[in-house]
Motif scaffolding. Structure first.
Motif, PDB file in Angstrom:
ATOM      1  N   GLY A   1      22.373  45.316  33.243  1.00  0.00           N
ATOM      2  CA  GLY A   1      23.632  45.048  33.414  1.00  0.00           C
ATOM      3  C   GLY A   1      23.831  43.725  34.449  1.00  0.00           C
ATOM      4  N   LEU A   2      24.903  43.010  34.165  1.00  0.00           N
ATOM      5  CA  LEU A   2      25.015  41.771  34.699  1.00  0.00           C
ATOM      6  C   LEU A   2      26.082  41.686  35.514  1.00  0.00           C
ATOM      7  N   GLN A   3      26.312  41.635  36.672  1.00  0.00           N
ATOM      8  CA  GLN A   3      27.419  41.729  37.625  1.00  0.00           C
ATOM      9  C   GLN A   3      27.487  40.651  38.386  1.00  0.00           C
ATOM     10  N   SER A   4      28.717  39.714  38.227  1.00  0.00           N
ATOM     11  CA  SER A   4      28.684  38.278  38.664  1.00  0.00           C
ATOM     12  C   SER A   4      29.988  38.006  38.992  1.00  0.00           C
TER      13      SER A   4
ATOM     14  N   GLY B   1      43.007  52.323  32.831  1.00  0.00           N
ATOM     15  CA  GLY B   1      41.608  52.611  33.376  1.00  0.00           C
ATOM     16  C   GLY B   1      41.256  51.519  34.236  1.00  0.00           C
ATOM     17  N   ASP B   2      40.275  51.850  35.113  1.00  0.00           N
ATOM     18  CA  ASP B   2      39.808  50.831  36.007  1.00  0.00           C
ATOM     19  C   ASP B   2      38.220  50.679  35.854  1.00  0.00           C
ATOM     20  N   THR B   3      37.905  49.413  35.873  1.00  0.00           N
ATOM     21  CA  THR B   3      36.390  48.976  35.588  1.00  0.00           C
ATOM     22  C   THR B   3      35.910  48.713  37.077  1.00  0.00           C
ATOM     23  N   VAL B   4      34.807  49.592  37.481  1.00  0.00           N
ATOM     24  CA  VAL B   4      34.370  49.296  38.918  1.00  0.00           C
ATOM     25  C   VAL B   4      32.975  49.310  38.917  1.00  0.00           C
ATOM     26  N   TYR B   5      32.488  48.465  39.986  1.00  0.00           N
ATOM     27  CA  TYR B   5      31.121  48.204  40.192  1.00  0.00           C
ATOM     28  C   TYR B   5      30.783  48.277  41.688  1.00  0.00           C
ATOM     29  N   ARG B   6      29.831  49.110  42.256  1.00  0.00           N
ATOM     30  CA  ARG B   6      29.581  49.244  43.516  1.00  0.00           C
ATOM     31  C   ARG B   6      27.962  49.217  43.739  1.00  0.00           C
TER      32      ARG B   6
ATOM     33  N   ARG C   1      25.287  48.384  47.617  1.00  0.00           N
ATOM     34  CA  ARG C   1      25.459  47.820  49.241  1.00  0.00           C
ATOM     35  C   ARG C   1      26.009  46.602  49.369  1.00  0.00           C
ATOM     36  N   ARG C   2      25.702  45.503  48.232  1.00  0.00           N
ATOM     37  CA  ARG C   2      26.040  44.136  48.575  1.00  0.00           C
ATOM     38  C   ARG C   2      27.335  43.862  47.839  1.00  0.00           C
ATOM     39  N   LEU C   3      27.892  44.240  46.590  1.00  0.00           N
ATOM     40  CA  LEU C   3      28.795  44.040  46.022  1.00  0.00           C
ATOM     41  C   LEU C   3      29.791  45.054  45.643  1.00  0.00           C
ATOM     42  N   GLN C   4      31.082  44.960  45.940  1.00  0.00           N
ATOM     43  CA  GLN C   4      32.179  46.054  45.530  1.00  0.00           C
ATOM     44  C   GLN C   4      33.164  45.208  44.785  1.00  0.00           C
ATOM     45  N   MET C   5      33.432  45.709  43.624  1.00  0.00           N
ATOM     46  CA  MET C   5      34.358  44.792  42.490  1.00  0.00           C
ATOM     47  C   MET C   5      35.224  45.962  41.923  1.00  0.00           C
ATOM     48  N   ARG C   6      36.222  45.750  41.862  1.00  0.00           N
ATOM     49  CA  ARG C   6      37.225  46.598  41.156  1.00  0.00           C
ATOM     50  C   ARG C   6      38.168  45.774  40.179  1.00  0.00           C
TER      51      ARG C   6
END
Length: 340
Positions: free
Chosen positions: A70-73, A107-112, A114-119
């Motif tokens: 997974g790449l969260q950027s 629908g919501d696309t969510v990543y959480r 400790r360092r990044l919270q993005m919705r």
């Protein structure tokens, strides 16, 4: 048939996991369901990518589940000062755990972590991007709250197969011309988007790819005589004999183009480019301002990306022959080679 339009509401895949109907459409008329995929989970790629852009700065946001990685950027780009920073968090073997929605329409696309919270939240007629990234750059956090307005309008959707891999496919939607409002915050500075002049774009992708692919993609939005105008151009991988993804948007309606070719200087991405089209309907000059270059090499994963932001000038022709002329339109064009 070149530029075949898909109009029937139907499942995206057949029982053997191949595309039911290759081609382009104005909406997500074909329905994606990852349970119908006949390929290993680690080969499934799903992502939502937003770019919010004006003449002076931009923000780019990605939540992705690419099977075995997974790449969260998040990217912050400052064109006036000539710098950008991209921070990426890698996740091992998410393989569906992020539960990305099967459609861009709800629908919501969510990543959480400790360092990044993005919705990325979707509601009637709008999309909202919220993000908090600790230690984004030089120990300082990044945050944003951006609203994109999406009235009823055409989008670019394409379903692309691969000739030599029946279970490989790419289902992609590009939504242009979403007026943007809101703010980004970093290092004591506020970057403000205003809906009168600023726009956001969504790149929504689901599929199973082969290992080694190279593609070219360009996109931009502006206002011409008070009317929203945008373009999506691209090519490079998969079997695109049924349709290209080249399209103009004007006043909420799409205008389909044939082939567009990127002419990139061999010795530098920062020298001027040109774009030509087989039907003469997209003829542009491109003056680069900033190259968001990134190269990653980790075991079987190799990526070499050049997303070049700059100013485009030239002419585009709508289906009815109307000529749209643009001058110094801030946009981007990219050359990406991925092996993953």
């Amino acid at each position: 048939m070149r530029n075949h339009e898909v109009t029937e509401i139907q499942p995206l895949l057949t029982e053997d996991g191949s595309l039911r109907e290759s081609g382009w459409s104005k909406r997500l008329v074909q329905q994606y369901d990852r349970r119908q995929i006949k390929a290993p989970r680690f080969r499934i790629k799903e992502w939502d990518y937003y770019l919010v852009l004006n003449e002076d700065y931009a923000g780019a946001f990605t939540i992705s589940d690419d099977g075995y990685i997974g790449l969260q950027s998040v990217s912050l780009l400052n064109f006036k000062e000539g710098w950008e920073h991209t921070e990426t968090i890698l996740n091992a073997f998410p393989m569906g755990r992020l539960a990305l929605p099967a459609t861009s329409e709800s629908g919501d696309t969510v990543y959480r972590d400790r360092r990044l919270q993005m919705r990325f939240a979707v509601s009637e007629g709008q999309r909202r991007i919220t993000c908090r990234f600790e230690n984004f750059y030089n120990g300082k956090p990044f945050s944003c709250d951006i609203l994109l307005h999406q009235p009823d309008m055409d989008t670019m959707v394409i379903a692309t197969p691969w000739k030599h891999k029946k279970t490989a496919f790419y289902y992609n939607q590009k939504i242009n011309c979403m007026k943007a409002e809101g703010t980004m915050h970093y290092d004591g500075k506020t970057y403000t988007f205003r809906p009168k002049s600023d726009y956001g774009t969504l790149d929504w992708g689901r599929g199973v790819w082969t290992y080694d692919n190279r593609w070219y993609w360009g996109s931009g939005n502006t206002t011409v005589d008070g009317v929203p105008f945008g373009f999506n151009i691209g090519y490079g991988f998969g079997d695109t004999s049924a349709a290209s993804e080249n399209m103009l948007f004007y006043g909420g309606r799409c205008h389909k183009l044939d082939d567009v070719t990127f002419h990139i200087p061999e010795d530098s991405y920062m020298k001027p480019w040109t774009f030509t089209s087989s039907d003469g309907r997209f003829e542009m000059d491109f003056e680069p301002v900033l190259d968001r270059a990134a190269r990653t090499s980790a075991l079987v994963i190799v990526t070499d990306q050049h997303q070049v932001f700059g100013k485009m000038s030239g002419r585009a022709v709508l289906d009815d022959g109307k000529v749209i002329e643009v001058e110094d339109m801030m946009c981007f064009a990219e050359d990406v080679h991925n092996r993953y």
